[in-house]
Structures are given as structure tokens and as C-alpha cells.
Design an enzyme around this catalytic site. Sequence first.
Site, PDB file in Angstrom:
ATOM      1  CG  ASP A 174      -2.111   0.892   1.081  1.00 40.84           C
ATOM      2  OD1 ASP A 174      -3.239   0.370   1.079  1.00 40.84           O
ATOM      3  OD2 ASP A 174      -1.922   2.126   0.948  1.00 40.84           O
TER       4      ASP A 174
ATOM      5  CE  LYS B 146      -4.980   1.541   4.983  1.00 40.39           C
ATOM      6  NZ  LYS B 146      -5.864   1.443   3.826  1.00 40.39           N
TER       7      LYS B 146
ATOM      8  CB  THR C  57     -16.033  -1.884  -7.896  1.00 38.12           C
ATOM      9  OG1 THR C  57     -16.299  -2.803  -6.846  1.00 38.12           O
ATOM     10  CG2 THR C  57     -17.279  -1.691  -8.745  1.00 38.12           C
TER      11      THR C  57
ATOM     12  CD  GLU D 101     -14.523  -9.887  -2.213  1.00 38.00           C
ATOM     13  OE1 GLU D 101     -13.502 -10.494  -2.547  1.00 38.00           O
ATOM     14  OE2 GLU D 101     -15.515 -10.468  -1.696  1.00 38.00           O
TER      15      GLU D 101
ATOM     16  CG  LEU E 293     -15.712  -7.799   0.834  1.00 42.34           C
ATOM     17  CD1 LEU E 293     -15.872  -6.554   1.682  1.00 42.34           C
ATOM     18  CD2 LEU E 293     -14.362  -8.430   1.089  1.00 42.34           C
TER      19      LEU E 293
ATOM     20  CE  LYS F 279     -19.046  -4.804  -6.193  1.00 39.85           C
ATOM     21  NZ  LYS F 279     -17.855  -4.803  -5.413  1.00 39.85           N
TER      22      LYS F 279
ATOM     23  N   GLY G  96     -26.252   3.998   2.083  1.00 41.96           N
ATOM     24  CA  GLY G  96     -25.045   4.822   2.091  1.00 41.96           C
ATOM     25  C   GLY G  96     -23.850   3.910   1.881  1.00 41.96           C
TER      26      GLY G  96
ATOM     27  CB  CYS H 170     -20.192  -0.281  -2.392  1.00 41.90           C
ATOM     28  SG  CYS H 170     -18.587  -0.914  -1.910  1.00 41.90           S
TER      29      CYS H 170
ATOM     30  CE  LYS I  36     -16.666   3.237  -5.182  1.00 34.96           C
ATOM     31  NZ  LYS I  36     -16.160   2.276  -6.170  1.00 34.96           N
TER      32      LYS I  36
HETATM   33  C1  UDX Z   1     -22.310  -3.531  -0.561  1.00 33.24           C
HETATM   34  C2  UDX Z   1     -22.721  -4.859  -1.216  1.00 33.24           C
HETATM   35  O1  UDX Z   1     -23.698  -5.528  -0.391  1.00 33.24           O
HETATM   36  C3  UDX Z   1     -21.519  -5.745  -1.447  1.00 33.24           C
HETATM   37  O2  UDX Z   1     -21.913  -6.929  -2.115  1.00 33.24           O
HETATM   38  C4  UDX Z   1     -20.508  -4.970  -2.273  1.00 33.24           C
HETATM   39  O3  UDX Z   1     -19.357  -5.735  -2.494  1.00 33.24           O
HETATM   40  C5  UDX Z   1     -20.137  -3.661  -1.591  1.00 33.24           C
HETATM   41  O4  UDX Z   1     -21.325  -2.902  -1.345  1.00 33.24           O
HETATM   42  P1  UDX Z   1     -21.724  -2.657   1.895  1.00 33.24           P
HETATM   43  O5  UDX Z   1     -21.539  -1.311   1.273  1.00 33.24           O
HETATM   44  O6  UDX Z   1     -20.705  -3.148   2.871  1.00 33.24           O
HETATM   45  O7  UDX Z   1     -21.819  -3.801   0.747  1.00 33.24           O
HETATM   46  O8  UDX Z   1     -23.110  -2.602   2.674  1.00 33.24           O
HETATM   47  P2  UDX Z   1     -24.568  -3.255   2.549  1.00 33.24           P
HETATM   48  O9  UDX Z   1     -24.768  -4.214   3.658  1.00 33.24           O
HETATM   49  O10 UDX Z   1     -24.852  -3.741   1.195  1.00 33.24           O
HETATM   50  O11 UDX Z   1     -25.469  -1.968   2.877  1.00 33.24           O
HETATM   51  C6  UDX Z   1     -25.407  -0.799   2.052  1.00 33.24           C
HETATM   52  C7  UDX Z   1     -26.353   0.254   2.543  1.00 33.24           C
HETATM   53  O12 UDX Z   1     -27.698  -0.138   2.340  1.00 33.24           O
HETATM   54  C8  UDX Z   1     -26.245   0.589   4.041  1.00 33.24           C
HETATM   55  O13 UDX Z   1     -26.320   1.989   4.191  1.00 33.24           O
HETATM   56  C9  UDX Z   1     -27.453  -0.079   4.658  1.00 33.24           C
HETATM   57  O14 UDX Z   1     -27.915   0.624   5.795  1.00 33.24           O
HETATM   58  C10 UDX Z   1     -28.462   0.006   3.526  1.00 33.24           C
HETATM   59  N1  UDX Z   1     -29.465  -1.071   3.565  1.00 33.24           N
HETATM   60  C11 UDX Z   1     -29.099  -2.365   3.361  1.00 33.24           C
HETATM   61  C12 UDX Z   1     -30.808  -0.747   3.760  1.00 33.24           C
HETATM   62  O15 UDX Z   1     -31.154   0.421   3.926  1.00 33.24           O
HETATM   63  N2  UDX Z   1     -31.733  -1.756   3.743  1.00 33.24           N
HETATM   64  C13 UDX Z   1     -31.400  -3.047   3.551  1.00 33.24           C
HETATM   65  O16 UDX Z   1     -32.309  -3.892   3.540  1.00 33.24           O
HETATM   66  C14 UDX Z   1     -30.039  -3.371   3.355  1.00 33.24           C
END
Ligand code: UDX
Length: 404
Positions: free
Chosen positions: A30, A35, A116, A138, A140, A191, A245, A248, A251
Site C-alpha cells: 500500500d 498504514k 470495482t 468482490e 463482500l 458487479k 449509504g 459502494c 458510487k
Molecule cells: C455492498 C454490497 O452488499 C456488497 O456486495 C458490495 O461488495 C459492496 O457494497 P456494503 O456497502 O458493505 O456492501 O453494505 P450493505 O450491507 O450492502 O449496505 C449498504 C447500505 O444499504 C447501508 O447503508 C445499509 O444501511 C443500507 N441497507 C441495506 C438498507 O437500507 N436496507 C437493507 O435492507 C439493506
Amino acid sequence: MKVGVVGLGYVGIVTAAVLADQGHQIMGVDTDKDKISRLQAGKSVIFEPGLDELISRNHQRFEFTSNYDGLGESEVIFICVSTPDRGGEINLDYVFSACESIKNVGSKATVVIKSTVIPGTARKVFGRTGIRVVSNPEFLREGSAIHDTVHPDRIVMGADEPQRLILLRNLWGFTKAPILETTNENAELIKYASNAFLATKISFINEIADLCEKIPGADVSVIAEGMGYDKRIAPEFLRAGLGFGGSCFPKDTRALITFAKENNTDIRIVESAVSVNSDRVKKAVDRIEAKFGSLKTKNICVLGLSFKNDTDDVRYSKSWELVEELNRRGGLVKAFDPTVKSAQGINVTVNPDRCIENSDFVIVATEWKEFNRLNLNTAGRVIDFRRILDKGKADMMVGVHDKN
Ligand code: UDX
């Protein structure tokens, strides 16, 4: 295998930790020297359940450096650098520069893009550097990143020739997940399509929640449960609230819309999902004022600042946006979060009980399960915008008519 990981953010460090736990030797690179020093000293760099334990359990399998020379012997190199938003489109500079640096150390490794990236990126990387990368997106989620990496629903890998995928097939074979082998472009677009679909699902249920709020007797959680039993719909991502929010969804949805336009087409459904998401917070505060009057000089305790539970990440957090909106309308806001202990321009408290006790309003803004264990009897009005409180605890809930 000797595995290089470039970019030690959420995706990089979790990928590195999981592969180390499978017995592989990791070279983590990195450009952030601070970090690297923290990682070398065995200190944590992000809050992610189970991550620190995984890294310390496998510490002898890690080397961390900010120098690309260390990648010379790697058999596989994962590129996990960030691909931030630049005015609605994706900024690929870090991906290109990582590939250039890998080329400059004369690496013979299979180079894999996990970041991504918009379809066509693998092709562009080849044009610029002559490296034929594998695309291995990915999926996750923060907060359950290790579980999601060890037990993914699927592995997607794309390349121009199948033999380029052999090492990757071996590396991820332990997961037992179905593997989809395809072209770079398909892997890249899968993705975006997946994230945009999930974001659309959230905006969809949020509009159903708005409708429920107009109908005495309706409750969006029950509607979501009833919908979720249908295997074609599935119960996940139907939690109504303040909207999505994080680093991911906001954006990636924007990048997909821009990319579609560049290709002379529109993804109107994703445009709508983004538009619905953009005024969730304002609508939520309007609703409070419509029922309880102006928030001016009211003491407001906001529970949650991270963009979702089990993370300390506040990027594009709806809770943060809510605090700003409440402050703008004259509210005297204090916020409590289990992991976020300071936030610029926000009065953050470490004492939720006192915050609740002295409040006219308590607002649940992030879906941390532990908020349900707080004593809310001393609070003024309780508002649950994430539907995590037990029945009867809140005076106002998202997706429920105010007179229910
Ligand atoms: C997401 C994707 O799920 C993942 O597959 C990808 O690789 C990266 O982006 P992440 O950003 O970690 O993962 O969070 P996620 O659990 O998907 O939640 C995203 C947002 O949606 C959060 O702000 C969460 O509060 C909101 N959310 C999620 C809801 O408002 N309702 C839901 O039912 C699920």
C-alpha cells in the site's frame, strides 16, 4: 501460493487475511506508509469483526511494504485499490498506476483486478501496460466481510483465455461456491448490475414504506416479510429506512448511470433508485416536524453515525446526513455510535444514557442491534428510522402510519 495484494483497504486486507488463513504467503502493498507501519506493528487498520484475530493468528504469513519490488516473486497479484467517484464517473487512476508499477517490477504473476471497475477496464489496462488481467469482483459487505469472503454466494472470474483462470480457481476452490468463468467485461458488469439491483431493492421498499405511512394498519416490515418468503424476491435488502449509504452503492450506482449514458443508453430504474435515495433524509425530517412541530432548539439524540451496523465507516452515511439536516433546522444534536467516537462538525457523545435522558427526541439512524438494549424510558419522543426497536418502544417508525 505467493500472493501479492495491492491496496490494503477493506477488500485488500480482508482478501489478504482470508488467503493467509488458507496457508498462503501474503505480500501486502500500500502506498500509505502510515498504514504499512501500523500493519507491520500488528495494529488494526479498520474495524471489521474477526479481522484482527485472523491477521494475528497468521502473522508469520504476512509481509507489508509500500514498495512494489516485493511483488517480484508473487504468483498471483490482487489489485484492490480504490476506484473513487470523480464527478459521477469512476476514477481508474489508482488501478492504472498499480498495473504500471507491477509491470515495472517485471512480474510474471497472474494479475487480478478485484477493485470495482467499469466494463472495458481490463481492455484498457492491456492497452496501457500490455498486462492481460483477470477480473474477479468482490461482493463482500462491510461488517461481515470475512464471512462473505469465506462463504461467498458465487465466485465470478473473467479473462480473455480460460488458462489464465487456473491459479484463481485453485485459490478460491476452498469456498465451495459456484464459480462463473466468463469474459472480463461480463465479470466487470456483473458487479455493477448486482450492486445496482440491491440498491434498487432498497429504494423500492423505501417507497413502499412511504405508502405504508399513509395507510392506517399497514406496516412495511410485515409487507417485506410477506414478500421475502417468495424465493424469487428473497427477504434480504428489504429493510426500509433512511436509504443506502457507504462506499459502494452510492458510487457504483452513479458510475453505472454515467457509463450507460456514455454508451448511449439509460438505466432509468437505477436513476430512479438514486433519486428516491437522495431525499430520504429530508423526507424523514419533514415527517418529524409535521407531527411534532419545529425542531428548533430541541435536544436531539441521534443513535448511529456509521453508514450501517458493525462498521466504523461513515462514508456517505445517511445518519451523518441526518445529523446535518437536523442541525440545519435548528436542532441541538448529539450523536452516539458504538464505533465512531469523533466526527467533524458533529457533537459526538460517548455516553448514550445521558444523551437519551436529556433529549426531546431520540432518533435511531443506524441499524446497530445493540440500540435495542438501551433504556429508552427516560427519553422524550423515540423515532425509529431503521426498524430495529421492539414493538411499542417508538413513537414514530419508518413505514408505519403515525396513528397506528
Ligand atoms: C455492498 C454490497 O452488499 C456488497 O456486495 C458490495 O461488495 C459492496 O457494497 P456494503 O456497502 O458493505 O456492501 O453494505 P450493505 O450491507 O450492502 O449496505 C449498504 C447500505 O444499504 C447501508 O447503508 C445499509 O444501511 C443500507 N441497507 C441495506 C438498507 O437500507 N436496507 C437493507 O435492507 C439493506
